[in-house]
Design a protein around this motif. Structure first.
Motif, PDB file in Angstrom:
ATOM      1  N   GLU A   1      16.104  13.389  11.289  1.00  0.00           N
ATOM      2  CA  GLU A   1      15.486  12.180  11.386  1.00  0.00           C
ATOM      3  C   GLU A   1      14.058  12.382  11.034  1.00  0.00           C
ATOM      4  OE1 GLU A   1      17.481  12.696  14.143  1.00  0.00           O
ATOM      5  OE2 GLU A   1      19.065  11.905  13.125  1.00  0.00           O
ATOM      6  N   LEU A   2      13.504  11.415  10.126  1.00  0.00           N
ATOM      7  CA  LEU A   2      11.958  11.507   9.823  1.00  0.00           C
ATOM      8  C   LEU A   2      11.575  10.087   9.347  1.00  0.00           C
ATOM      9  CD1 LEU A   2       9.524  13.224   9.871  1.00  0.00           C
ATOM     10  CD2 LEU A   2      10.178  14.140   7.537  1.00  0.00           C
ATOM     11  N   ALA A   3      10.515   9.608   9.803  1.00  0.00           N
ATOM     12  CA  ALA A   3      10.076   8.310   9.368  1.00  0.00           C
ATOM     13  C   ALA A   3       8.642   8.578   8.633  1.00  0.00           C
ATOM     14  CB  ALA A   3       9.613   7.431  10.460  1.00  0.00           C
ATOM     15  N   PHE A   4       8.614   7.984   7.273  1.00  0.00           N
ATOM     16  CA  PHE A   4       7.135   8.340   6.692  1.00  0.00           C
ATOM     17  C   PHE A   4       6.597   6.773   6.496  1.00  0.00           C
ATOM     18  CE2 PHE A   4       9.899  11.640   4.425  1.00  0.00           C
ATOM     19  CZ  PHE A   4       8.831  12.660   4.560  1.00  0.00           C
ATOM     20  N   ILE A   5       5.199   6.770   6.636  1.00  0.00           N
ATOM     21  CA  ILE A   5       4.470   5.537   6.474  1.00  0.00           C
ATOM     22  C   ILE A   5       3.277   6.022   5.270  1.00  0.00           C
ATOM     23  CG2 ILE A   5       2.718   3.834   7.056  1.00  0.00           C
ATOM     24  CD1 ILE A   5       5.644   3.602   8.642  1.00  0.00           C
ATOM     25  N   VAL A   6       3.455   5.531   4.047  1.00  0.00           N
ATOM     26  CA  VAL A   6       2.583   5.596   3.167  1.00  0.00           C
ATOM     27  C   VAL A   6       1.533   4.501   3.107  1.00  0.00           C
ATOM     28  CG1 VAL A   6       2.175   6.443   0.723  1.00  0.00           C
ATOM     29  CG2 VAL A   6       4.238   7.103   2.046  1.00  0.00           C
ATOM     30  N   LEU A   7       0.165   4.748   2.828  1.00  0.00           N
ATOM     31  CA  LEU A   7      -0.626   3.763   2.847  1.00  0.00           C
ATOM     32  C   LEU A   7      -0.945   3.517   1.255  1.00  0.00           C
ATOM     33  CD1 LEU A   7      -3.073   4.159   6.037  1.00  0.00           C
ATOM     34  CD2 LEU A   7      -0.943   2.711   5.619  1.00  0.00           C
ATOM     35  N   ASP A   8      -1.425   2.292   1.096  1.00  0.00           N
ATOM     36  CA  ASP A   8      -1.853   2.045  -0.468  1.00  0.00           C
ATOM     37  C   ASP A   8      -3.275   2.535  -0.686  1.00  0.00           C
ATOM     38  OD1 ASP A   8      -2.378   0.726  -2.880  1.00  0.00           O
ATOM     39  OD2 ASP A   8      -1.768  -1.147  -2.403  1.00  0.00           O
ATOM     40  N   PRO A   9      -3.223   3.613  -1.599  1.00  0.00           N
ATOM     41  CA  PRO A   9      -4.566   4.385  -1.874  1.00  0.00           C
ATOM     42  C   PRO A   9      -5.484   3.499  -2.363  1.00  0.00           C
ATOM     43  CG  PRO A   9      -2.698   5.352  -3.358  1.00  0.00           C
ATOM     44  CD  PRO A   9      -2.220   4.331  -2.174  1.00  0.00           C
ATOM     45  N   THR A  10      -5.244   2.417  -3.137  1.00  0.00           N
ATOM     46  CA  THR A  10      -5.959   1.415  -3.989  1.00  0.00           C
ATOM     47  C   THR A  10      -6.695   0.320  -2.998  1.00  0.00           C
ATOM     48  OG1 THR A  10      -4.341  -0.422  -4.393  1.00  0.00           O
ATOM     49  CG2 THR A  10      -4.210   1.458  -6.082  1.00  0.00           C
ATOM     50  N   LEU A  11      -6.389   0.338  -1.647  1.00  0.00           N
ATOM     51  CA  LEU A  11      -7.169  -0.557  -0.970  1.00  0.00           C
ATOM     52  C   LEU A  11      -8.473  -0.063  -0.177  1.00  0.00           C
ATOM     53  CD1 LEU A  11      -4.117  -2.087   0.936  1.00  0.00           C
ATOM     54  CD2 LEU A  11      -5.402  -3.144  -1.274  1.00  0.00           C
ATOM     55  N   ALA A  12      -9.372  -0.741  -0.024  1.00  0.00           N
ATOM     56  CA  ALA A  12     -10.380  -0.385   0.617  1.00  0.00           C
ATOM     57  C   ALA A  12     -10.551   0.156   2.223  1.00  0.00           C
ATOM     58  CB  ALA A  12     -11.675  -1.484   0.833  1.00  0.00           C
ATOM     59  N   ARG A  13     -11.083   1.118   2.668  1.00  0.00           N
ATOM     60  CA  ARG A  13     -10.736   1.765   3.921  1.00  0.00           C
ATOM     61  C   ARG A  13     -10.938   0.706   5.172  1.00  0.00           C
ATOM     62  NH1 ARG A  13      -9.598   7.539   4.193  1.00  0.00           N
ATOM     63  NH2 ARG A  13      -9.619   7.901   1.962  1.00  0.00           N
ATOM     64  N   HIS A  14     -11.655  -0.327   4.781  1.00  0.00           N
ATOM     65  CA  HIS A  14     -11.852  -1.519   5.780  1.00  0.00           C
ATOM     66  C   HIS A  14     -10.385  -2.265   6.161  1.00  0.00           C
ATOM     67  CE1 HIS A  14     -12.690  -3.928   2.454  1.00  0.00           C
ATOM     68  NE2 HIS A  14     -12.300  -4.895   3.414  1.00  0.00           N
ATOM     69  N   VAL A  15      -9.633  -1.884   5.235  1.00  0.00           N
ATOM     70  CA  VAL A  15      -8.392  -2.671   5.422  1.00  0.00           C
ATOM     71  C   VAL A  15      -7.415  -2.021   6.347  1.00  0.00           C
ATOM     72  CG1 VAL A  15      -5.922  -3.355   4.160  1.00  0.00           C
ATOM     73  CG2 VAL A  15      -8.274  -3.447   3.055  1.00  0.00           C
ATOM     74  N   ALA A  16      -7.111  -2.644   7.450  1.00  0.00           N
ATOM     75  CA  ALA A  16      -6.258  -2.016   8.627  1.00  0.00           C
ATOM     76  C   ALA A  16      -5.040  -1.418   8.111  1.00  0.00           C
ATOM     77  CB  ALA A  16      -5.966  -3.226   9.756  1.00  0.00           C
ATOM     78  N   ALA A  17      -4.793  -0.333   8.734  1.00  0.00           N
ATOM     79  CA  ALA A  17      -3.712   0.388   8.225  1.00  0.00           C
ATOM     80  C   ALA A  17      -2.274  -0.562   8.157  1.00  0.00           C
ATOM     81  CB  ALA A  17      -3.217   1.800   9.353  1.00  0.00           C
ATOM     82  N   GLU A  18      -2.208  -1.211   9.179  1.00  0.00           N
ATOM     83  CA  GLU A  18      -0.871  -1.874   9.338  1.00  0.00           C
ATOM     84  C   GLU A  18      -0.836  -3.004   8.237  1.00  0.00           C
ATOM     85  OE1 GLU A  18      -3.622  -3.022  12.736  1.00  0.00           O
ATOM     86  OE2 GLU A  18      -3.038  -1.215  11.793  1.00  0.00           O
ATOM     87  N   ASP A  19      -1.995  -3.421   7.678  1.00  0.00           N
ATOM     88  CA  ASP A  19      -1.963  -4.317   6.457  1.00  0.00           C
ATOM     89  C   ASP A  19      -2.050  -3.713   4.959  1.00  0.00           C
ATOM     90  OD1 ASP A  19      -2.210  -6.594   8.119  1.00  0.00           O
ATOM     91  OD2 ASP A  19      -4.297  -6.344   8.344  1.00  0.00           O
ATOM     92  N   ALA A  20      -2.258  -2.189   5.099  1.00  0.00           N
ATOM     93  CA  ALA A  20      -2.137  -1.310   3.880  1.00  0.00           C
ATOM     94  C   ALA A  20      -0.842  -0.526   3.630  1.00  0.00           C
ATOM     95  CB  ALA A  20      -3.472  -0.398   4.063  1.00  0.00           C
ATOM     96  N   ILE A  21      -0.038  -1.103   4.428  1.00  0.00           N
ATOM     97  CA  ILE A  21       1.463  -0.120   4.197  1.00  0.00           C
ATOM     98  C   ILE A  21       2.042  -0.346   2.739  1.00  0.00           C
ATOM     99  CG2 ILE A  21       3.804   0.183   4.747  1.00  0.00           C
ATOM    100  CD1 ILE A  21       2.805  -0.699   7.606  1.00  0.00           C
ATOM    101  N   LEU A  22       1.886   0.751   1.990  1.00  0.00           N
ATOM    102  CA  LEU A  22       2.598   0.741   0.579  1.00  0.00           C
ATOM    103  C   LEU A  22       3.999   0.478   0.692  1.00  0.00           C
ATOM    104  CD1 LEU A  22       2.110   0.783  -2.164  1.00  0.00           C
ATOM    105  CD2 LEU A  22       1.987   3.185  -2.350  1.00  0.00           C
ATOM    106  N   PHE A  23       4.618   1.552   1.800  1.00  0.00           N
ATOM    107  CA  PHE A  23       6.071   1.734   1.701  1.00  0.00           C
ATOM    108  C   PHE A  23       6.514   2.440   3.071  1.00  0.00           C
ATOM    109  CE2 PHE A  23       5.560   5.495  -1.125  1.00  0.00           C
ATOM    110  CZ  PHE A  23       6.582   6.366  -0.448  1.00  0.00           C
ATOM    111  N   VAL A  24       7.491   2.154   3.885  1.00  0.00           N
ATOM    112  CA  VAL A  24       8.144   2.984   4.790  1.00  0.00           C
ATOM    113  C   VAL A  24       9.354   3.617   4.441  1.00  0.00           C
ATOM    114  CG1 VAL A  24       9.063   2.705   7.011  1.00  0.00           C
ATOM    115  CG2 VAL A  24       7.066   1.241   6.373  1.00  0.00           C
TER     116      VAL A  24
END
Length: 172
Positions: free
Chosen positions: A28-51
């Motif tokens: 079992e393993l969970a991945f969270i990938v953040l959207d690399p096109t978004l600015a760094r000031h965007v909170a991680a929870e608002d920058a999720i590209l996919f789970v």
């Protein structure tokens, strides 16, 4: 979407094989990938590209997000924060494991050991970056002369507007 599904399927197969060989203690393993096109000031929870969940990994997803959020917020791996710079973490911070960033793609993983999570996150980030670059190369063959990212080579209006008071107006 198919590109992401293919990457995740390869990593799910790898985790299952390593579990089957006894290298990993669970599959079992969970991945969270953040959207690399978004600015760094965007909170991680608002920058999720996919789970992506490998096996029954729902329980681990919040941990993966906490790891990659620490990286995004502080600019270094949460492992570095936990083990070397704990003074930078406020009370209540998640204090386990590592996240990675490969060429701007930030990934948190949780479910295995710290080193196994970091390995799988690193390989997934590199795989995604490679496959996106390869897709772009194929796209360029079919659309020679077109732009992949934008139709104009002009900075967005917000930059011109920001300079208007300083420069007395910026012409396009």
């Amino acid at each position: 979407e198919e590109l992401v599904k293919g990457c995740v399927a390869r990593h799910a197969d790898d985790v299952a094989a390593r579990f089957g060989d006894g290298e990993y203690g669970r599959a079992e393993l969970a991945f969270i990938v953040l959207d690399p096109t978004l600015a760094r000031h965007v909170a991680a929870e608002d920058a999720i590209l996919f789970v992506a969940l490998v096996g029954d990994a729902d329980f681990f997803a919040p941990n993966a997000l906490a790891k990659v959020a620490a990286r995004r917020d502080h600019g270094v791996s949460d492992g570095q924060l936990v083990y070397s710079e704990a003074h930078r973490l406020p009370d209540g911070s998640f204090r386990f494991g590592y996240s990675v960033e490969v060429d701007g793609t930030q990934v948190g993983a949780s479910g295995l050991t710290e080193l196994q999570d970091r390995y799988q996150a690193t390989v997934l980030a590199a795989d995604l970056n490679y496959r996106i670059a390869a897709a772009r190369t194929e796209w360029a063959k079919d659309f020679a002369g077109e732009r992949w990212y934008a139709n104009e080579q002009v900075a967005p209006d917000r930059f011109r507007d920001a300079l208007a008071g300083v420069l007395g107006g910026v012409q396009r």
